[in-house]
Design an enzyme around this catalytic site. Sequence first.
Site, PDB file in Angstrom:
ATOM      1  N   GLY A   1       0.917  -1.007   0.196  1.00  0.00           N
ATOM      2  CA  GLY A   1      -0.019   0.212  -0.108  1.00  0.00           C
ATOM      3  C   GLY A   1       0.738   1.611   0.316  1.00  0.00           C
ATOM      4  O   GLY A   1       1.953   1.463  -0.381  1.00  0.00           O
ATOM      5  N   PHE A   2       0.285   2.136   0.385  1.00  0.00           N
ATOM      6  CA  PHE A   2       0.918   3.858   0.174  1.00  0.00           C
ATOM      7  C   PHE A   2       1.799   3.603   1.330  1.00  0.00           C
ATOM      8  O   PHE A   2       3.234   3.250   1.212  1.00  0.00           O
ATOM      9  CB  PHE A   2      -0.274   4.681   0.312  1.00  0.00           C
ATOM     10  CG  PHE A   2       0.088   6.379   0.991  1.00  0.00           C
ATOM     11  CD1 PHE A   2       1.248   6.505   0.196  1.00  0.00           C
ATOM     12  CD2 PHE A   2      -0.148   6.787   2.099  1.00  0.00           C
ATOM     13  CE1 PHE A   2       1.941   7.640   0.685  1.00  0.00           C
ATOM     14  CE2 PHE A   2      -0.282   8.246   2.687  1.00  0.00           C
ATOM     15  CZ  PHE A   2       1.772   8.515   2.059  1.00  0.00           C
TER      16      PHE A   2
ATOM     17  N   ASP B   1       0.581  -9.095   1.530  1.00  0.00           N
ATOM     18  CA  ASP B   1      -0.245  -8.367   0.897  1.00  0.00           C
ATOM     19  C   ASP B   1      -1.285  -8.468  -0.009  1.00  0.00           C
ATOM     20  O   ASP B   1      -0.769  -9.686  -0.910  1.00  0.00           O
ATOM     21  CB  ASP B   1       0.741  -6.809   0.385  1.00  0.00           C
ATOM     22  CG  ASP B   1      -1.100  -5.455  -0.115  1.00  0.00           C
ATOM     23  OD1 ASP B   1      -2.297  -5.674  -0.737  1.00  0.00           O
ATOM     24  OD2 ASP B   1      -0.602  -4.355   0.624  1.00  0.00           O
TER      25      ASP B   1
ATOM     26  N   THR C   1      -6.306  -2.658  -1.516  1.00  0.00           N
ATOM     27  CA  THR C   1      -6.798  -1.060  -1.844  1.00  0.00           C
ATOM     28  C   THR C   1      -5.275  -1.000  -2.434  1.00  0.00           C
ATOM     29  O   THR C   1      -4.763  -0.044  -2.796  1.00  0.00           O
ATOM     30  CB  THR C   1      -6.410  -1.197  -0.694  1.00  0.00           C
ATOM     31  OG1 THR C   1      -6.200  -1.212   0.341  1.00  0.00           O
ATOM     32  CG2 THR C   1      -8.220  -1.029  -0.761  1.00  0.00           C
TER      33      THR C   1
ATOM     34  N   LEU D   1       0.026  -2.444   8.927  1.00  0.00           N
ATOM     35  CA  LEU D   1      -0.482  -2.323   8.231  1.00  0.00           C
ATOM     36  C   LEU D   1      -1.788  -2.569   6.753  1.00  0.00           C
ATOM     37  O   LEU D   1      -2.497  -1.193   6.417  1.00  0.00           O
ATOM     38  CB  LEU D   1       0.470  -0.608   7.401  1.00  0.00           C
ATOM     39  CG  LEU D   1       1.648   0.115   7.744  1.00  0.00           C
ATOM     40  CD1 LEU D   1       2.540  -0.894   9.144  1.00  0.00           C
ATOM     41  CD2 LEU D   1       2.110   0.659   7.207  1.00  0.00           C
TER      42      LEU D   1
ATOM     43  N   ARG E   1       3.737 -16.500  18.377  1.00  0.00           N
ATOM     44  CA  ARG E   1       4.898 -17.230  18.355  1.00  0.00           C
ATOM     45  C   ARG E   1       6.359 -16.794  18.016  1.00  0.00           C
ATOM     46  O   ARG E   1       7.243 -17.916  18.018  1.00  0.00           O
ATOM     47  CB  ARG E   1       4.603 -18.250  16.728  1.00  0.00           C
ATOM     48  CG  ARG E   1       3.249 -18.467  16.909  1.00  0.00           C
ATOM     49  CD  ARG E   1       2.625 -19.622  15.699  1.00  0.00           C
ATOM     50  NE  ARG E   1       3.380 -19.151  14.471  1.00  0.00           N
ATOM     51  CZ  ARG E   1       1.815 -18.180  13.808  1.00  0.00           C
ATOM     52  NH1 ARG E   1       0.175 -18.221  14.503  1.00  0.00           N
ATOM     53  NH2 ARG E   1       2.253 -18.013  12.719  1.00  0.00           N
TER      54      ARG E   1
ATOM     55  N   TYR F   1     -14.588   1.605  10.190  1.00  0.00           N
ATOM     56  CA  TYR F   1     -12.934   1.720  10.073  1.00  0.00           C
ATOM     57  C   TYR F   1     -12.481   2.229  11.225  1.00  0.00           C
ATOM     58  O   TYR F   1     -11.907   1.692  11.700  1.00  0.00           O
ATOM     59  CB  TYR F   1     -12.699   2.592   8.696  1.00  0.00           C
ATOM     60  CG  TYR F   1     -11.568   3.461   8.653  1.00  0.00           C
ATOM     61  CD1 TYR F   1     -10.463   2.047   8.049  1.00  0.00           C
ATOM     62  CD2 TYR F   1     -10.776   4.378   9.604  1.00  0.00           C
ATOM     63  CE1 TYR F   1      -9.204   3.087   8.163  1.00  0.00           C
ATOM     64  CE2 TYR F   1      -9.612   4.640   9.110  1.00  0.00           C
ATOM     65  CZ  TYR F   1      -8.446   4.131   9.072  1.00  0.00           C
ATOM     66  OH  TYR F   1      -7.207   4.044   8.925  1.00  0.00           O
TER      67      TYR F   1
ATOM     68  N   LYS G   1     -11.085  -0.398  13.986  1.00  0.00           N
ATOM     69  CA  LYS G   1      -9.345   0.038  14.620  1.00  0.00           C
ATOM     70  C   LYS G   1      -9.877  -0.045  16.104  1.00  0.00           C
ATOM     71  O   LYS G   1      -8.826  -0.598  17.039  1.00  0.00           O
ATOM     72  CB  LYS G   1      -9.115   1.162  14.659  1.00  0.00           C
ATOM     73  CG  LYS G   1      -8.773   1.840  12.483  1.00  0.00           C
ATOM     74  CD  LYS G   1      -7.049   0.682  12.595  1.00  0.00           C
ATOM     75  CE  LYS G   1      -6.698   0.497  10.954  1.00  0.00           C
ATOM     76  NZ  LYS G   1      -5.215  -0.035  10.343  1.00  0.00           N
TER      77      LYS G   1
HETATM   78  P1  NAD Z   1      -3.652   2.085   1.514  1.00  0.00           P
HETATM   79  O1  NAD Z   1      -4.903   1.530   0.945  1.00  0.00           O
HETATM   80  O2  NAD Z   1      -2.894   1.862   0.970  1.00  0.00           O
HETATM   81  O3  NAD Z   1      -2.743   0.500   1.960  1.00  0.00           O
HETATM   82  C1  NAD Z   1      -3.557  -0.683   2.585  1.00  0.00           C
HETATM   83  C2  NAD Z   1      -2.244  -2.021   2.413  1.00  0.00           C
HETATM   84  O4  NAD Z   1      -3.132  -2.768   3.205  1.00  0.00           O
HETATM   85  C3  NAD Z   1      -3.303  -2.305   1.247  1.00  0.00           C
HETATM   86  O5  NAD Z   1      -1.941  -2.190   0.063  1.00  0.00           O
HETATM   87  C4  NAD Z   1      -4.014  -3.238   1.434  1.00  0.00           C
HETATM   88  O6  NAD Z   1      -3.803  -4.530  -0.680  1.00  0.00           O
HETATM   89  C5  NAD Z   1      -3.526  -4.072   2.223  1.00  0.00           C
HETATM   90  N1  NAD Z   1      -5.160  -5.186   2.610  1.00  0.00           N
HETATM   91  C6  NAD Z   1      -6.223  -4.349   3.453  1.00  0.00           C
HETATM   92  N2  NAD Z   1      -6.348  -6.095   3.723  1.00  0.00           N
HETATM   93  C7  NAD Z   1      -5.756  -7.108   3.528  1.00  0.00           C
HETATM   94  C8  NAD Z   1      -5.735  -8.539   3.792  1.00  0.00           C
HETATM   95  N3  NAD Z   1      -7.396  -8.584   4.096  1.00  0.00           N
HETATM   96  N4  NAD Z   1      -4.792  -8.970   3.538  1.00  0.00           N
HETATM   97  C9  NAD Z   1      -2.808  -8.449   3.045  1.00  0.00           C
HETATM   98  N5  NAD Z   1      -3.413  -7.741   2.744  1.00  0.00           N
HETATM   99  C10 NAD Z   1      -4.129  -6.568   3.055  1.00  0.00           C
HETATM  100  O7  NAD Z   1      -3.696   2.449   2.579  1.00  0.00           O
HETATM  101  P2  NAD Z   1      -2.837   3.307   3.830  1.00  0.00           P
HETATM  102  O8  NAD Z   1      -2.630   4.220   3.678  1.00  0.00           O
HETATM  103  O9  NAD Z   1      -0.768   3.451   2.703  1.00  0.00           O
HETATM  104  O10 NAD Z   1      -2.753   3.345   5.209  1.00  0.00           O
HETATM  105  C11 NAD Z   1      -2.441   1.649   5.818  1.00  0.00           C
HETATM  106  C12 NAD Z   1      -2.352   1.840   7.275  1.00  0.00           C
HETATM  107  O11 NAD Z   1      -2.493   3.019   8.290  1.00  0.00           O
HETATM  108  C13 NAD Z   1      -3.985   1.012   7.166  1.00  0.00           C
HETATM  109  O12 NAD Z   1      -4.375   0.512   8.446  1.00  0.00           O
HETATM  110  C14 NAD Z   1      -4.643   2.524   7.717  1.00  0.00           C
HETATM  111  O13 NAD Z   1      -5.574   2.314   8.403  1.00  0.00           O
HETATM  112  C15 NAD Z   1      -3.519   3.430   8.661  1.00  0.00           C
HETATM  113  N6  NAD Z   1      -4.107   4.659   8.978  1.00  0.00           N
HETATM  114  C16 NAD Z   1      -3.444   5.312   7.304  1.00  0.00           C
HETATM  115  C17 NAD Z   1      -3.105   6.733   7.350  1.00  0.00           C
HETATM  116  C18 NAD Z   1      -3.341   7.714   6.461  1.00  0.00           C
HETATM  117  O14 NAD Z   1      -2.887   8.981   6.243  1.00  0.00           O
HETATM  118  N7  NAD Z   1      -2.580   7.260   5.581  1.00  0.00           N
HETATM  119  C19 NAD Z   1      -3.904   7.838   8.891  1.00  0.00           C
HETATM  120  C20 NAD Z   1      -4.192   6.197   9.613  1.00  0.00           C
HETATM  121  C21 NAD Z   1      -4.346   5.944   9.954  1.00  0.00           C
END
Ligand code: NAD
Length: 335
Positions: free
Chosen positions: A10-11, A31, A35, A73, A106, A145, A149
Site C-alpha cells: 500500500g501507500f 498483501d 487497495t 498496516l 509465536r 473503519y 481500529k
Molecule cells: P493503503 O490502502 O494504501 O494500504 C493498505 C494496504 O493493506 C493495501 O496494500 C491493501 O491491499 C492491504 N490490505 C488490506 N486488507 C488486507 C488483507 N486482508 N490482507 C492483506 N493485505 C491487506 O492505505 P495506507 O494509507 O497506506 O494505510 C496503511 C495503514 O495505515 C492502514 O492500516 C491505515 O488504516 C493506517 N492509517 C493510514 C493513514 C493515512 O493517512 N494514510 C491514517 C491513519 C491510519
Amino acid sequence: MRVVVAGGAGFLGSHLCERLLADGAEVICVDNFLTGRPENVDPLRARDTFRLLRRDVTGPVDIAGPVDAVMHLASPASPVDYQALPLETLAVGAWGTRRLLELARRKGARFVLASTSEVYGDPQVHPQPEEYWGHVNPVGPRSMYDEAKRFAEALTTAHRTTHRTRTGIVRIFNTYGPRMRAGDGRAVPTFIAQALRGEPLTVAGDGSQTRSLCYVDDLVDGLLRMMSGELAGPVNIGNPHEMTILEIARLVARLCGTGAPITFVPRPPDDPTVRRPDITRAHQMLGWQPRVDVRDGLARTIAWFRTGAEQSPAARVPQQESPTGTDAPIGRPGS
Ligand code: NAD
Ligand code: UDP
C-alpha cells in the site's frame, strides 16, 4: 532485523518497506492487493532481502524462520475505500489483527499496529491527546473503519496483558505523499489530480473543517522508532500543523500552477470537523517530531503525480494463493 510488513504494497507500507531495506533489514511484504498494488514495491523486488507474498492476513499467516517485528498496516484506509469494502475492513481489523498478533507471539517479535486518528471520531477535545477516548458513531458511515481500529487496539492490548506479546499502538493522523492513488478519494491526491488536469478542486462543505497533514517520510520515521522500542502506546504520530481544507485546496492549486478553480460540494455525514494531534508523547517517549514542511511535502507529491506514475496500469499479479498455503513468493519482475 527480519520484518513482516502486512499491507506493505500500500501507500504507507511501500515506503516503510523501502526504508527498512535501506536500513539493512530483511523485509517480508504480505498483501492481498485489496487497495494496494504490487507496482508500489516493484523497484524493491529485485533485492535478495525483499520478498512479496500475496496473502490475505485474515487467513493463516505462516512465515518460515525467525521474525523480529510484525508491522500491521493492512486495512483499507481512505473513506471511499473502506465504505466500498465495509466487511473486508472489519475483517482485517479483527481477524487480520488476531492472525498477526499470533504470528508475533509465536515468533517472540515486536508487533506494531497502525491505528488511526479516526479512533477519536468527530473529536470534542482539541487537539487530540492519547488520553481522549473519542466521539465515534458506532453505526455511522465511518463505523466500519473506526470500530475496526478500536477493536484492533483492544485486541492488541489484551494480547499484551494476556500473552505478554510485545505490542505497540501508533495512531496515525492524515499522511500524504507519493504513491497515493488519485482515485482513493482522499483530499490530497484528489486535489492534486484535479489541479493537474485543470479541473475544479472539489472542496466539501465550506472547507472550514480542518486536518493536519504529515509527510510520509516523517510518518515512517515515527513507525520505525516505535518498532525499535518497547513502548505500548498508543502514540499519536502526525504533524500538528493544522489547516482548513479550503487552505489545503488553495495551496495545492497554487503549487500546481494550473489556475484550477475551487468548487464546493456537499460535505459527507459524520465528516470530522477538526483534527490535530497532540504529539507530546511521541516527542517525549520516541524523540520524534515531524520535519517536512507542508509546502515541501506537497511539492514532492505533486512532482511524483506529474511523472504520470499514478496513471500507469496496475501490474496485477496472479490472483490465486499458492496451492500449499505456504510462503511461496510472487515471481520477481520479469521472472
Ligand atoms: P493503503 O490502502 O494504501 O494500504 C493498505 C494496504 O493493506 C493495501 O496494500 C491493501 O491491499 C492491504 N490490505 C488490506 N486488507 C488486507 C488483507 N486482508 N490482507 C492483506 N493485505 C491487506 O492505505 P495506507 O494509507 O497506506 O494505510 C496503511 C495503514 O495505515 C492502514 O492500516 C491505515 O488504516 C493506517 N492509517 C493510514 C493513514 C493515512 O493517512 N494514510 C491514517 C491513519 C491510519
Ligand atoms: N475532502 C474534500 N474534497 C475531496 C475529498 C475530501 O473537501 O475531494 C474533505 C473531506 O470531506 C474531509 C477532508 O477533506 O473533510 C479530509 O478527507 P480525507 O478523505 O482526505 O480524510 P479523512 O481525514 O476525512 O479521513
